[in-house]
Design an enzyme around this catalytic site. Structure first.
Site, mmCIF file in Angstrom:
data_model
loop_
_atom_site.group_PDB
_atom_site.id
_atom_site.type_symbol
_atom_site.label_atom_id
_atom_site.label_comp_id
_atom_site.label_asym_id
_atom_site.label_seq_id
_atom_site.Cartn_x
_atom_site.Cartn_y
_atom_site.Cartn_z
ATOM 1 N N CYS A 177 0.822 -1.215 0.000
ATOM 2 C CA CYS A 177 0.000 0.000 0.000
ATOM 3 C C CYS A 177 0.847 1.252 0.000
ATOM 4 O O CYS A 177 0.837 2.026 -0.950
ATOM 5 C CB CYS A 177 -0.896 -0.003 1.230
ATOM 6 S SG CYS A 177 -1.760 -1.535 1.404
HETATM 7 N N1 SAJ Z 1 6.636 2.398 8.519
HETATM 8 C C1 SAJ Z 1 7.728 3.110 8.970
HETATM 9 N N2 SAJ Z 1 7.529 4.073 9.908
HETATM 10 C C2 SAJ Z 1 6.269 4.361 10.401
HETATM 11 C C3 SAJ Z 1 5.165 3.615 9.913
HETATM 12 C C4 SAJ Z 1 5.367 2.635 8.965
HETATM 13 O O1 SAJ Z 1 8.860 2.875 8.550
HETATM 14 O O2 SAJ Z 1 6.162 5.238 11.269
HETATM 15 C C5 SAJ Z 1 6.842 1.372 7.490
HETATM 16 C C6 SAJ Z 1 6.429 -0.011 7.940
HETATM 17 O O3 SAJ Z 1 7.528 -0.676 8.549
HETATM 18 C C7 SAJ Z 1 6.054 -0.673 6.619
HETATM 19 C C8 SAJ Z 1 5.527 0.488 5.803
HETATM 20 O O4 SAJ Z 1 6.013 1.672 6.395
HETATM 21 O O5 SAJ Z 1 7.183 -1.195 5.969
HETATM 22 C C9 SAJ Z 1 4.015 0.525 5.749
HETATM 23 O O6 SAJ Z 1 3.510 0.409 7.071
HETATM 24 P P1 SAJ Z 1 1.980 0.869 7.358
HETATM 25 O O7 SAJ Z 1 1.555 0.328 8.639
HETATM 26 O O8 SAJ Z 1 1.841 2.318 7.165
HETATM 27 O O9 SAJ Z 1 1.261 0.242 6.121
HETATM 28 P P2 SAJ Z 1 0.400 -1.046 5.826
HETATM 29 O O10 SAJ Z 1 0.530 -1.199 4.372
HETATM 30 O O11 SAJ Z 1 0.644 -2.210 6.680
HETATM 31 O O12 SAJ Z 1 -1.067 -0.630 6.227
HETATM 32 C C10 SAJ Z 1 -1.511 0.592 5.801
HETATM 33 C C11 SAJ Z 1 -2.568 0.974 6.818
HETATM 34 N N3 SAJ Z 1 -1.824 1.393 7.995
HETATM 35 C C12 SAJ Z 1 -2.243 2.233 8.911
HETATM 36 O O13 SAJ Z 1 -3.214 2.923 8.747
HETATM 37 C C13 SAJ Z 1 -1.498 2.249 10.194
HETATM 38 C C14 SAJ Z 1 -3.454 1.931 6.134
HETATM 39 O O14 SAJ Z 1 -2.709 2.997 5.666
HETATM 40 C C15 SAJ Z 1 -4.158 1.252 5.022
HETATM 41 O O15 SAJ Z 1 -5.379 0.779 5.511
HETATM 42 C C16 SAJ Z 1 -3.399 0.113 4.422
HETATM 43 O O16 SAJ Z 1 -2.049 0.462 4.479
HETATM 44 C C17 SAJ Z 1 -3.869 -0.043 3.013
HETATM 45 O O17 SAJ Z 1 -4.347 -1.127 2.733
HETATM 46 O O18 SAJ Z 1 -3.828 0.909 2.269
#
Ligand code: SAJ
Length: 422
Positions: free
Chosen positions: A263
């Site tokens: 995502c």
């Molecule tokens: N990450 C960081 N630092 C942060 C947050 C995340 O490095 O502070 C990294 C994570 O390790 C990962 C990537 O970014 O590699 C993505 O992490 P994420 O939790 O933002 O993304 P996804 O793909 O697991 O889930 C997200 C959902 N997350 C949250 O809302 C917390 C949301 O944006 C969506 O519902 C989902 O993608 C989607 O399906 O679009």
């Protein structure tokens, strides 16, 4: 009005489609999961979910409640609702790849019967529902808003999130017409606590891309800040902790070795594509964020090299263990995981790379580089540097630090004289 046959077909039974099917089954809707991949269907039929967010016992309850899964698209003909939850990846040019959405829409158009609501949940650029899916469905010969309705409801599944599940996360719904919006809102209202009606599909599609571009850009901000703070000898992890005390106007993001998943590294590129197509220019924010985040794996390798060199060692010939192959903590999905480019770069510099992850699924999806070792103690033994890429709950950080000569911690959770943080 949608035909009274209260049943639904969910096209695509992956990390979006299977939890969606579960939510519908729990609301008493008769659900058929339709997937074009026979392996996915066989896996589900054997009681093994395709996502961590659905347990084997969930699946058992779903089957007991009448859930079926099949590769046979004929089931679409009996459906009162068809929800498309197929992948929308990027191609090799980092442009939208809508092949799955197009083929799913074509299958629906071929089999749909009057009285059906069709919803696109796959994340895509503004206009996909109106300009890609709608014309394909029109080939069915059925009339929009008379025989069928069409809306978009972007998925908001957060893999591994124990707090917010599908039923409790507000669901955005936007129809290609007012009637379609209303029909879709009623449908989702049967199994989601809050339905947010967008005025149209484009706004719903764009809202989803804003949600994820917001994350990508803010993650890039702290990833850049981590590099700047390191050079200024300021502890970025303390900085973020202090900033987090602000009870309003600030949401903490944390640096990492790269941004994975299907995502965050992908969806903003869909928005940028639409901007390019329609306006002939690009989003500088999105492009800069991509550049910073895509650069984190090589930055991480550089920091590991510096750490070794301080002890007179080189990457060439070094034994390096990477902990966490999944794309984020407490999931087993490895898509776009930074572990792979990091392993590849390290091996390219002559290092011997061992990879470990608590989840067997992650281990099973090994990349082209590095050797997977299932036993943690074995993976740690002999390592010149242990690199913590994901702070999985199964990792005992103190024990890992105690068993390692050097630890490079990309998640800001380890402490010790021989520990260095991103
Ligand atoms: N990450 C960081 N630092 C942060 C947050 C995340 O490095 O502070 C990294 C994570 O390790 C990962 C990537 O970014 O590699 C993505 O992490 P994420 O939790 O933002 O993304 P996804 O793909 O697991 O889930 C997200 C959902 N997350 C949250 O809302 C917390 C949301 O944006 C969506 O519902 C989902 O993608 C989607 O399906 O679009």
């Amino acid at each position: 009005m949608v035909s009274q046959r209260l049943n639904a077909v969910v096209v695509g039974q992956g990390y979006v489609g299977l939890p969606l099917a579960r939510a519908m089954v729990r609301a008493g809707i008769s659900v058929v999961g339709l997937d074009s991949d026979p392996d996915v269907v066989a896996r589900i039929l054997s009681g093994h979910p395709t996502t961590d967010d659905v347990t084997a016992s969930d699946l058992e309850s779903m089957f007991t409640a009448g859930y079926r899964v099949t590769t046979d698209p004929q089931v679409i003909g009996e459906a009162s609702a068809v929800v498309i939850c197929v992948p929308t990846p990027l191609d090799s040019q980092r442009e939208p790849d809508l092949r799955d959405v197009i083929s799913a829409s074509e299958v629906v158009a071929l089999h749909m019967a009057p009285g059906v609501l069709v919803v696109l949940e796959s994340t895509s650029y503004p206009g996909t529902t109106d300009e890609v899916v709608a014309p394909i469905l029109a080939r069915s010969g059925l009339a929009l808003d008379r025989d069928y309705w069409l809306a978009c409801s972007p998925e908001r599944i957060d893999p591994g999130n124990q707090l917010h599940g599908l039923e409790t996360t507000p669901k955005v719904v936007g129809g290609v017409t007012r009637d379609s919006s209303g029909i879709a809102a009623d449908f989702y209202g049967a199994f989601v606590s809050v339905v947010v009606r967008a005025r149209n599909a484009r706004e719903a599609e764009t809202a989803k891309l804003l949600e994820n571009a917001y994350r990508q850009i803010n993650i890039a901000l702290v990833n850049e800040l981590a590099q700047l703070c390191h050079e200024m000898d300021i502890d970025v992890w303390e900085v973020i902790k202090i900033a987090s005390t602000k009870p309003f106007g600030f949401q903490a993001f944390r640096p990492g070795p790269g941004v994975g998943g299907h995502c965050i590294p992908v969806d903003p590129a869909y928005l940028n594509y639409a901007v390019k197509q329609r306006l002939g220019r690009t989003s500088r924010f999105i492009e800069l964020a991509e550049e910073v985040n895509l650069g984190m794996p090589s930055y991480t390798v550089g920091r590991i090299e510096s750490m070794l060199r301080r002890d007179g060692l080189e990457l060439d010939g070094a034994n390096i263990t990477l902990l966490g192959v999944a794309y984020k903590e407490n999931v087993s999905d490895t898509r776009e995981s930074p572990a792979f480019p990091i392993a590849q770069a390290l091996e390219g510099r002559g290092a011997h790379v061992v990879l470990h992850d608590p989840s067997t699924i992650a281990l099973g999806s090994k990349g082209p580089n590095g050797v997977f070792v299932a036993d943690l103690d074995l993976a740690l033994s002999g390592a010149d540097v242990v690199v913590l890429l994901q702070h999985h709950r199964d990792y005992d950080i103190e024990a890992i630090v105690a068993s390692s000569r050097r630890v490079f911690d990309t998640r800001g959770v380890a402490t010790g004289a021989h520990v260095e943080r991103l």
